[in-house]
Design a protein around this motif. Structure first.
Motif, PDB file in Angstrom:
ATOM      1  N   ASP B  68       2.158   2.507  12.818  1.00 32.84           N
ATOM      2  CA  ASP B  68       3.646   2.585  12.746  1.00 32.84           C
ATOM      3  C   ASP B  68       4.156   3.930  13.274  1.00 32.84           C
ATOM      4  O   ASP B  68       3.710   4.899  12.648  1.00 32.84           O
ATOM      5  N   TYR B  69       5.017   3.694  13.935  1.00 31.77           N
ATOM      6  CA  TYR B  69       5.710   5.236  14.836  1.00 31.77           C
ATOM      7  C   TYR B  69       6.028   6.007  13.502  1.00 31.77           C
ATOM      8  O   TYR B  69       6.151   7.298  13.523  1.00 31.77           O
ATOM      9  N   VAL B  70       6.802   5.487  12.664  1.00 32.55           N
ATOM     10  CA  VAL B  70       7.559   6.149  11.436  1.00 32.55           C
ATOM     11  C   VAL B  70       6.662   6.957  10.734  1.00 32.55           C
ATOM     12  O   VAL B  70       7.100   8.155  10.326  1.00 32.55           O
ATOM     13  N   TYR B 174       9.693   4.175   0.950  1.00 34.47           N
ATOM     14  CA  TYR B 174      10.451   3.311   0.780  1.00 34.47           C
ATOM     15  C   TYR B 174      10.840   2.581   1.930  1.00 34.47           C
ATOM     16  O   TYR B 174      10.769   1.254   1.957  1.00 34.47           O
ATOM     17  N   GLY B 175      11.304   3.160   3.004  1.00 33.50           N
ATOM     18  CA  GLY B 175      11.986   2.406   4.022  1.00 33.50           C
ATOM     19  C   GLY B 175      10.793   1.668   4.870  1.00 33.50           C
ATOM     20  O   GLY B 175      10.776   0.542   5.437  1.00 33.50           O
ATOM     21  N   LEU B 176       9.730   2.207   4.794  1.00 40.89           N
ATOM     22  CA  LEU B 176       8.538   1.711   5.664  1.00 40.89           C
ATOM     23  C   LEU B 176       7.921   0.561   4.963  1.00 40.89           C
ATOM     24  O   LEU B 176       7.721  -0.432   5.628  1.00 40.89           O
ATOM     25  N   VAL B 376      -3.079   6.411  -0.178  1.00 40.75           N
ATOM     26  CA  VAL B 376      -2.488   5.628  -1.345  1.00 40.75           C
ATOM     27  C   VAL B 376      -1.602   4.307  -0.554  1.00 40.75           C
ATOM     28  O   VAL B 376      -1.558   3.161  -0.953  1.00 40.75           O
ATOM     29  N   THR B 377      -0.844   4.753   0.509  1.00 38.96           N
ATOM     30  CA  THR B 377      -0.185   3.804   1.558  1.00 38.96           C
ATOM     31  C   THR B 377      -1.015   2.743   2.049  1.00 38.96           C
ATOM     32  O   THR B 377      -1.030   1.478   2.006  1.00 38.96           O
ATOM     33  N   ILE B 378      -2.175   3.201   2.609  1.00 42.76           N
ATOM     34  CA  ILE B 378      -3.186   2.213   3.110  1.00 42.76           C
ATOM     35  C   ILE B 378      -3.929   1.217   2.241  1.00 42.76           C
ATOM     36  O   ILE B 378      -3.822   0.308   2.163  1.00 42.76           O
TER      37      ILE B 378
END
Lengths: 266, 531
Positions: B68-70, B174-176, B376-378
């Protein structure tokens, strides 16, 4: 730090990144050489030549030398075993990649907005580099014991209960790793051998490289988790604060230095 | 195998146990993701054949996240913040701001707040900000005899603004995960962020006016400019900044005109401030500003004004590069972060502070923070993927919405849960684990019942909720027993200031944050005003 030290610090990671980049870009030639290739690879590539074998040699040498010479500084958790050195060296490699990432982006923005000649490759190259950074950062964070945990109960447990908790944690991390590899192995293998690309103009082999790398690095991270468990087994319990004290200590010094030496700050 | 109600319950209990025993958050989520799939599909189907099966969903979700580029903006913003902290930019900015406001009652506290807002607009991280303010402003305030609680509260409350004022890492994550436009989130959080900051400043002014002993004035040094002369100096400094901006924009528009990049093309949006008529406009503006400098302000006064205010130039440039890139339509969030790194690096190099040591240390810290946040995101992405396949979010949304509770009652309960979790858990864990469950519920609630005044557009519900969340997190940075701001300040405060003292100092500021939160709840339009 003297210039020669900076050079030493940078030498092996940058050599590793450069030779690895060449190796990955030409990896289909090896797939061909080993006789695993499908028609698409056979029609586009020639088998690996002297340059490819040379780059593989440099990768190996810089990896070994990098791991042997990596040094930690005061803001980092020390290295205790050879395995720690591997994770630390991978961290150094990821640091080089961050600099590379920033340079690629800067180049693209300048080219796009000043010269109105956007590149075809910069965005996807950034994406590709960043994928490796994210994964390697996790390995480094594991070696540094800085993954986010909640110490609320952990810190008041007796030491044996802490050891038990840590063992359960590591066992579960391994359960996850086994699950990941169990479910993802075939897809990763297929995409790697097919050398599947991104399907764009620049067409980097992001699926072919990232899919296996995800599994590989998750495996390395769980090995590091196990190494941490063994290394920390006989250590005294420590109290965890939500902040990194070594880091703040360093910041304090830097600000104090600047206050003493106004020429530096002005 | 198991029905989704049972799976949800087991998941919740298992998560609490794993967190209690101190398992790293990301890995606890990841292994529970495999656990959810196991409960959903059973061991035979899951582990029947090596190398394939539903478990591959986890690898696919993780691969999707990593490409994801962002997401790239996160290490870059962290890198930029690390460079900023280690350069002398902040220290000099403090000096400059102090020159203008030191004569005012409560001046240093106000300066601290303003400085925190400027730093918040440069980067989206707290921690470093609190430490820097604690090192620079706290000794000054205590030396002058400021009330200790006021000093502590000001530093930590203002220092936490980094995640409220764009660019903010909380809003990016959050946006992601909620697939909301990050640019819209940034725009929406502008006003609430500045509202909160101005509440802090208003509180400082009121409390120091009522109790002047809380903020003694510094002794006046003879020869220091005062009153009208100071205002005139500030005016001439502003003129200088304004002419600098017009000159930059003039050159930019001129460049586009000369190279013909801004030729009108049907269907292509014109370059912001880059069309040929802007060459004239900025040229005229520049001429007027220069004329004012030379004939009204005078060269000498302008020179004095410059030397007093030049510490503000670097921050203004950095903010201009980052936010200007995003809002000027030049680049997306990710490239804006990259340009921010370059801008800070160049400024640090011009100031003679850039060294290999500084760069390398900043990179180490960047890598470590990146690793913790991304992993954590993963883990949470894997868990969210598995739980969605098991039908979890729909089940929970149906249960809650089906219970026909009052709409604002549900929202209030969520706010309480956020505040409660915030006292124990890092924001990144809350946004990643709780948001995938809460947001679908909020989006299913009747939109006309959200808020008490004004109406919210259905498209803006996710944005409003995101800004509400960041406001909640503002409180969590300060709330005992684990408000991280307190620990950051403790590590740089004089030893006689205890953690209890610090949390006591927070109380009025937590009250202010709760007032700001209620304003967002009562009048949601404050979020959508600029959208």
């Amino acid at each position: 730090m003297r210039a020669i030290d900076s050079f030493k610090e940078l030498l092996w990671p940058s050599l590793f990144v450069a030779s690895m980049a060449y190796l990955i870009w030409n990896f289909p030639k090896f797939i061909l050489t080993f006789g695993w290739a499908n028609n698409a690879i056979t029609s586009t590539y020639v088998p690996a030549g002297a340059l490819e074998y040379l780059s593989a040699l440099i990768v190996a040498v810089s990896l070994v030398m990098g791991v042997r010479t990596v040094r930690t500084t005061s803001i980092e958790q020390d290295s205790e075993t050879r395995w720690d050195d591997i994770s630390l060296f991978m961290g150094r490699v990821a640091m080089m990649l961050v600099m590379l990432l920033v340079s690629v982006m800067f180049y693209e923005v300048v080219l796009r907005y000043v010269f109105e000649k956007p590149t075809l490759w910069a965005n996807e190259l950034s994406l590709w580099i960043a994928g490796f950074i994210f994964l390697l950062a996790g390995l480094y964070a594991m070696q540094q014991r800085s993954h986010i945990r909640i110490y609320l109960l952990y810190d008041i447990m007796p030491r044996w209960a802490q050891k038990l908790s840590d063992t359960v944690s590591v066992a579960l991390i391994w359960a996850f790793t086994v699950s990941m590899i169990w479910g993802g192995y075939n897809e990763a293998r297929a995409k790697f051998l097919r050398w599947e690309t991104f399907g764009t103009a620049f067409d980097p082999p992001i699926p072919a490289t990232m899919k296996p790398t995800v599994l590989l690095i998750i495996l390395l991270v769980s090995i590091q988790a196990l190494v941490n468990l063994i290394e920390d087994w006989n250590k005294a319990p420590e109290h965890h604060l939500p902040v990194d004290e070594a880091e703040i200590e360093e910041l304090k010094h830097e600000i104090a230095d600047r206050a003493k030496d106004p020429a530096k700050g002005a | 195998m198991l029905d989704i109600g049972t799976i949800s319950l087991i998941l919740l209990v298992a998560m609490l146990i794993l967190l209690a025993i101190g398992m790293p958050l990301g890995f606890a989520s990841a292994v529970l993701a495999a656990g959810v799939l196991l409960m959903k599909f059973g061991p035979d189907f899951l582990f029947g054949n090596f190398g394939q099966g539903p478990l591959n969903i986890l690898a696919q979700r993780i691969y999707g996240l990593l490409t994801d580029y962002v997401l790239i903006s996160i290490p870059l913003f962290i890198f930029m913040a690390n460079l900023l902290e280690r350069s002398g930019i902040a220290g000099e900015m403090y000096k400059s701001l102090n020159v203008w406001l030191s004569g005012t009652r409560g001046g240093i506290a106000i300066v601290t707040s303003i400085m925190a807002v400027i730093m918040a607009a440069m980067s989206g991280i707290i921690g470093g900000e609190v430490v820097l303010l604690g090192l620079i402003a706290l000794p000054q305030m205590l030396k002058l005899g400021y009330n200790q609680n006021l000093a502590i509260g000001t530093i930590c409350a203002s220092g936490s603004l980094g995640t409220m004022i764009p660019p903010s890492i909380v809003l990016i994550i959050y946006g992601l995960i909620t697939e909301t436009s990050i640019k819209a989130l940034f725009t929406a959080s502008f006003l609430p962020g500045f509202m909160l900051a101005s509440f802090f400043i208003i509180y400082i002014i009121i409390t120091t006016q009522l109790n002047p002993e809380k903020a003694p004035l510094p002794e006046k040094k003879p020869g220091d400019p005062e009153g009208r002369e100071k205002a005139a100096l500030f005016g001439s400094f502003l003129l200088l900044i304004a002419s600098g901006f017009s000159a930059a924009l003039f050159v930019r528009a001129l460049f586009f005109t000369v190279t013909g990049q801004n030729a009108v093309v049907e269907g292509v949006e014109a370059i912001t401030f880059g069309t040929p008529d802007f060459v004239v406009k900025f040229g005229v503006a520049l001429a007027i500003f220069l004329a004012l400098i030379f004939f009204v302000a005078g060269r000498e006064r302008t020179a004095t004004g410059w030397s007093m205010g030049k510490g503000l130039v670097a921050p203004i440039v950095v903010i201009g590069v980052v936010l200007g890139s995003i809002y000027g339509g030049i680049t997306g969030i990710t490239e804006a972060a990259g340009m921010g790194v370059i801008a800070v690096g160049v400024i640090a190099a011009l100031r003679g502070e850039m060294s290999f040591h500084l760069l390398w240390d900043s990179l180490k810290r960047t890598l470590r923070s990146t690793g913790t946040i991304i992993w954590v995101t993963i883990g949470a992405t894997a868990l969210a993927g598995a739980y969605t396949i098991a039908g979890g979010p729909t089940y929970i949304a149906n249960t809650i919405v089906g219970a026909e509770l009052p709409t604002m009652g549900i929202i209030l309960v969520m706010m309480v849960i956020f505040l409660f979790l915030g006292a124990f858990m890092d924001w990144v864990g809350i946004v990643l684990l709780v948001m995938p469950v809460f947001l679908p519920i909020v989006q299913r609630l009747p939109v006309e019942e959200l808020g008490f005044m004004g109406g919210l557009d259905a498209r803006h519900v996710a944005i409003w909720f995101g800004v509400l969340f960041t406001m909640n997190m503002q409180v969590s940075f300060l709330s005992p027993p684990f408000g991280p701001a307190a620990f950051y300040l403790k590590s740089v405060a004089p030893p006689h200031i205890t953690l209890t003292d610090i949390f006591r100092g927070f109380l009025p500021f937590i009250g202010i944050q709760l007032i700001a939160l209620s304003i967002l709840l009562i009048w949601p339009n404050i979020v959508t005003l600029f959208l």
